[in-house]
Design a protein around this motif. Structure first.
Motif, PDB file in Angstrom:
ATOM      1  N   ASN A  27      19.726  24.227  -2.148  1.00 50.41           N
ATOM      2  CA  ASN A  27      19.221  23.088  -2.901  1.00 50.41           C
ATOM      3  C   ASN A  27      20.056  21.887  -2.481  1.00 50.41           C
ATOM      4  O   ASN A  27      21.250  21.824  -2.773  1.00 50.41           O
ATOM      5  N   LEU A  28      19.448  20.966  -1.778  1.00 48.56           N
ATOM      6  CA  LEU A  28      20.171  19.849  -1.185  1.00 48.56           C
ATOM      7  C   LEU A  28      20.806  18.928  -2.227  1.00 48.56           C
ATOM      8  O   LEU A  28      21.870  18.353  -1.987  1.00 48.56           O
ATOM      9  N   ILE A  29      20.177  18.825  -3.379  1.00 46.89           N
ATOM     10  CA  ILE A  29      20.701  17.943  -4.426  1.00 46.89           C
ATOM     11  C   ILE A  29      21.807  18.634  -5.217  1.00 46.89           C
ATOM     12  O   ILE A  29      22.913  18.115  -5.328  1.00 46.89           O
ATOM     13  N   SER A  30      21.527  19.810  -5.752  1.00 42.82           N
ATOM     14  CA  SER A  30      22.523  20.472  -6.608  1.00 42.82           C
ATOM     15  C   SER A  30      23.751  20.931  -5.828  1.00 42.82           C
ATOM     16  O   SER A  30      24.832  21.048  -6.396  1.00 42.82           O
ATOM     17  N   GLU A  31      23.599  21.144  -4.528  1.00 45.59           N
ATOM     18  CA  GLU A  31      24.738  21.530  -3.690  1.00 45.59           C
ATOM     19  C   GLU A  31      25.545  20.312  -3.230  1.00 45.59           C
ATOM     20  O   GLU A  31      26.551  20.449  -2.557  1.00 45.59           O
ATOM     21  N   GLY A  32      25.067  19.119  -3.571  1.00 40.57           N
ATOM     22  CA  GLY A  32      25.783  17.895  -3.224  1.00 40.57           C
ATOM     23  C   GLY A  32      25.635  17.462  -1.773  1.00 40.57           C
ATOM     24  O   GLY A  32      26.394  16.639  -1.276  1.00 40.57           O
ATOM     25  N   ILE A  34      22.880  15.948  -0.484  1.00 34.98           N
ATOM     26  CA  ILE A  34      22.359  14.587  -0.562  1.00 34.98           C
ATOM     27  C   ILE A  34      22.509  14.087  -1.994  1.00 34.98           C
ATOM     28  O   ILE A  34      22.531  14.866  -2.947  1.00 34.98           O
ATOM     29  N   ASP A  35      22.621  12.773  -2.118  1.00 36.24           N
ATOM     30  CA  ASP A  35      22.750  12.155  -3.438  1.00 36.24           C
ATOM     31  C   ASP A  35      21.655  11.099  -3.607  1.00 36.24           C
ATOM     32  O   ASP A  35      20.746  11.002  -2.779  1.00 36.24           O
ATOM     33  N   SER A  36      21.760  10.323  -4.666  1.00 37.49           N
ATOM     34  CA  SER A  36      20.702   9.351  -4.969  1.00 37.49           C
ATOM     35  C   SER A  36      20.541   8.298  -3.872  1.00 37.49           C
ATOM     36  O   SER A  36      19.417   7.888  -3.566  1.00 37.49           O
ATOM     37  N   LEU A  37      21.626   7.891  -3.261  1.00 36.16           N
ATOM     38  CA  LEU A  37      21.507   6.913  -2.166  1.00 36.16           C
ATOM     39  C   LEU A  37      20.805   7.510  -0.955  1.00 36.16           C
ATOM     40  O   LEU A  37      20.032   6.832  -0.273  1.00 36.16           O
ATOM     41  N   ASP A  38      21.057   8.792  -0.693  1.00 29.79           N
ATOM     42  CA  ASP A  38      20.353   9.469   0.399  1.00 29.79           C
ATOM     43  C   ASP A  38      18.855   9.541   0.113  1.00 29.79           C
ATOM     44  O   ASP A  38      18.031   9.367   1.014  1.00 29.79           O
ATOM     45  N   ILE A  39      18.501   9.793  -1.137  1.00 28.10           N
ATOM     46  CA  ILE A  39      17.088   9.882  -1.513  1.00 28.10           C
ATOM     47  C   ILE A  39      16.401   8.533  -1.286  1.00 28.10           C
ATOM     48  O   ILE A  39      15.307   8.474  -0.725  1.00 28.10           O
ATOM     49  N   VAL A  40      17.059   7.462  -1.680  1.00 29.61           N
ATOM     50  CA  VAL A  40      16.497   6.123  -1.453  1.00 29.61           C
ATOM     51  C   VAL A  40      16.386   5.849   0.048  1.00 29.61           C
ATOM     52  O   VAL A  40      15.342   5.409   0.536  1.00 29.61           O
ATOM     53  N   PHE A  41      17.460   6.126   0.779  1.00 33.40           N
ATOM     54  CA  PHE A  41      17.463   5.906   2.229  1.00 33.40           C
ATOM     55  C   PHE A  41      16.346   6.698   2.908  1.00 33.40           C
ATOM     56  O   PHE A  41      15.592   6.158   3.724  1.00 33.40           O
ATOM     57  N   ILE A  52       4.473   7.183   5.021  1.00 33.85           N
ATOM     58  CA  ILE A  52       4.286   8.087   3.889  1.00 33.85           C
ATOM     59  C   ILE A  52       5.147   7.562   2.745  1.00 33.85           C
ATOM     60  O   ILE A  52       6.350   7.375   2.912  1.00 33.85           O
ATOM     61  N   THR A  53       4.513   7.334   1.619  1.00 35.11           N
ATOM     62  CA  THR A  53       5.247   6.841   0.465  1.00 35.11           C
ATOM     63  C   THR A  53       5.679   8.015  -0.407  1.00 35.11           C
ATOM     64  O   THR A  53       4.844   8.815  -0.830  1.00 35.11           O
ATOM     65  N   ILE A  54       6.974   8.107  -0.627  1.00 41.21           N
ATOM     66  CA  ILE A  54       7.520   9.095  -1.553  1.00 41.21           C
ATOM     67  C   ILE A  54       8.290   8.306  -2.598  1.00 41.21           C
ATOM     68  O   ILE A  54       9.305   7.688  -2.303  1.00 41.21           O
ATOM     69  N   LYS A  55       7.781   8.309  -3.806  1.00 46.05           N
ATOM     70  CA  LYS A  55       8.447   7.582  -4.884  1.00 46.05           C
ATOM     71  C   LYS A  55       9.748   8.300  -5.226  1.00 46.05           C
ATOM     72  O   LYS A  55       9.803   9.526  -5.226  1.00 46.05           O
ATOM     73  N   PHE A  56      10.758   7.536  -5.500  1.00 50.04           N
ATOM     74  CA  PHE A  56      12.033   8.149  -5.850  1.00 50.04           C
ATOM     75  C   PHE A  56      12.406   7.861  -7.303  1.00 50.04           C
ATOM     76  O   PHE A  56      13.544   8.020  -7.703  1.00 50.04           O
ATOM     77  N   ASN A  57      11.402   7.488  -8.093  1.00 50.61           N
ATOM     78  CA  ASN A  57      11.684   7.186  -9.487  1.00 50.61           C
ATOM     79  C   ASN A  57      10.993   8.135 -10.462  1.00 50.61           C
ATOM     80  O   ASN A  57      10.887   7.842 -11.633  1.00 50.61           O
ATOM     81  N   ASP A  58      10.503   9.275  -9.966  1.00 57.48           N
ATOM     82  CA  ASP A  58       9.961  10.280 -10.882  1.00 57.48           C
ATOM     83  C   ASP A  58      10.456  11.671 -10.485  1.00 57.48           C
ATOM     84  O   ASP A  58      10.746  11.941  -9.324  1.00 57.48           O
ATOM     85  N   LYS A  60       9.119  14.659 -10.256  1.00 63.44           N
ATOM     86  CA  LYS A  60       8.342  15.475  -9.317  1.00 63.44           C
ATOM     87  C   LYS A  60       8.654  15.102  -7.866  1.00 63.44           C
ATOM     88  O   LYS A  60       8.854  15.974  -7.016  1.00 63.44           O
ATOM     89  N   SER A  61       8.718  13.822  -7.595  1.00 66.23           N
ATOM     90  CA  SER A  61       9.029  13.369  -6.237  1.00 66.23           C
ATOM     91  C   SER A  61      10.465  13.703  -5.850  1.00 66.23           C
ATOM     92  O   SER A  61      10.734  14.084  -4.716  1.00 66.23           O
ATOM     93  N   ILE A  62      11.366  13.540  -6.791  1.00 66.84           N
ATOM     94  CA  ILE A  62      12.774  13.840  -6.500  1.00 66.84           C
ATOM     95  C   ILE A  62      12.953  15.312  -6.149  1.00 66.84           C
ATOM     96  O   ILE A  62      13.770  15.658  -5.298  1.00 66.84           O
ATOM     97  N   GLN A  63      12.153  16.172  -6.749  1.00 64.92           N
ATOM     98  CA  GLN A  63      12.253  17.605  -6.442  1.00 64.92           C
ATOM     99  C   GLN A  63      11.924  17.909  -4.984  1.00 64.92           C
ATOM    100  O   GLN A  63      12.388  18.905  -4.443  1.00 64.92           O
ATOM    101  N   LEU A  64      11.139  17.063  -4.348  1.00 67.56           N
ATOM    102  CA  LEU A  64      10.872  17.230  -2.910  1.00 67.56           C
ATOM    103  C   LEU A  64      12.170  17.225  -2.113  1.00 67.56           C
ATOM    104  O   LEU A  64      12.309  17.929  -1.123  1.00 67.56           O
ATOM    105  N   PHE A  65      13.122  16.416  -2.558  1.00 63.94           N
ATOM    106  CA  PHE A  65      14.378  16.252  -1.834  1.00 63.94           C
ATOM    107  C   PHE A  65      15.363  17.393  -2.081  1.00 63.94           C
ATOM    108  O   PHE A  65      16.392  17.466  -1.435  1.00 63.94           O
ATOM    109  N   SER A  66      15.022  18.291  -3.000  1.00 60.10           N
ATOM    110  CA  SER A  66      15.932  19.401  -3.273  1.00 60.10           C
ATOM    111  C   SER A  66      15.837  20.481  -2.196  1.00 60.10           C
ATOM    112  O   SER A  66      16.748  21.277  -2.041  1.00 60.10           O
TER     113      SER A  66
END
Length: 79
Positions: A27-32, A34-41, A52-58, A60-66
């Motif tokens: 899990n990329l997020i819980s393992e540290g 990537i963080d919130s700045l990586d998600i925005v980047f 491709i638009t991936i919203k980073f403010n909900d 469901k979308s944030i789970q994609l980054f996990s």
């Protein structure tokens, strides 16, 4: 640029080539990895490179980054 190369290059820059294969199933997020700045980047650069638009403010979308696989599939499959 190919989606896999884009994502692989970014994550290798975060963890190094040596440890890259170890993170693919984590899990990329819980393992540290990537963080919130990586998600925005990543969101902004995925939009620029692949249109491709991936919203980073909900949640469901944030789970994609996990997950490496979830994120890669979203980029490959497009909108």
């Amino acid at each position: 640029m190919e989606a896999k190369k884009f994502l692989d290059d970014y994550l290798k820059s975060k963890v190094g080539k040596k440890d890259f294969k170890k993170i693919i199933k984590k899990n990329l997020i819980s393992e540290g990895i990537i963080d919130s700045l990586d998600i925005v980047f990543l969101s902004v650069n995925i939009k620029k490179k692949f249109d491709i638009t991936i919203k980073f403010n909900d949640e469901k979308s944030i789970q994609l980054f996990s997950s490496y696989e979830k994120l890669l599939n979203r980029i490959k499959n497009g909108k």
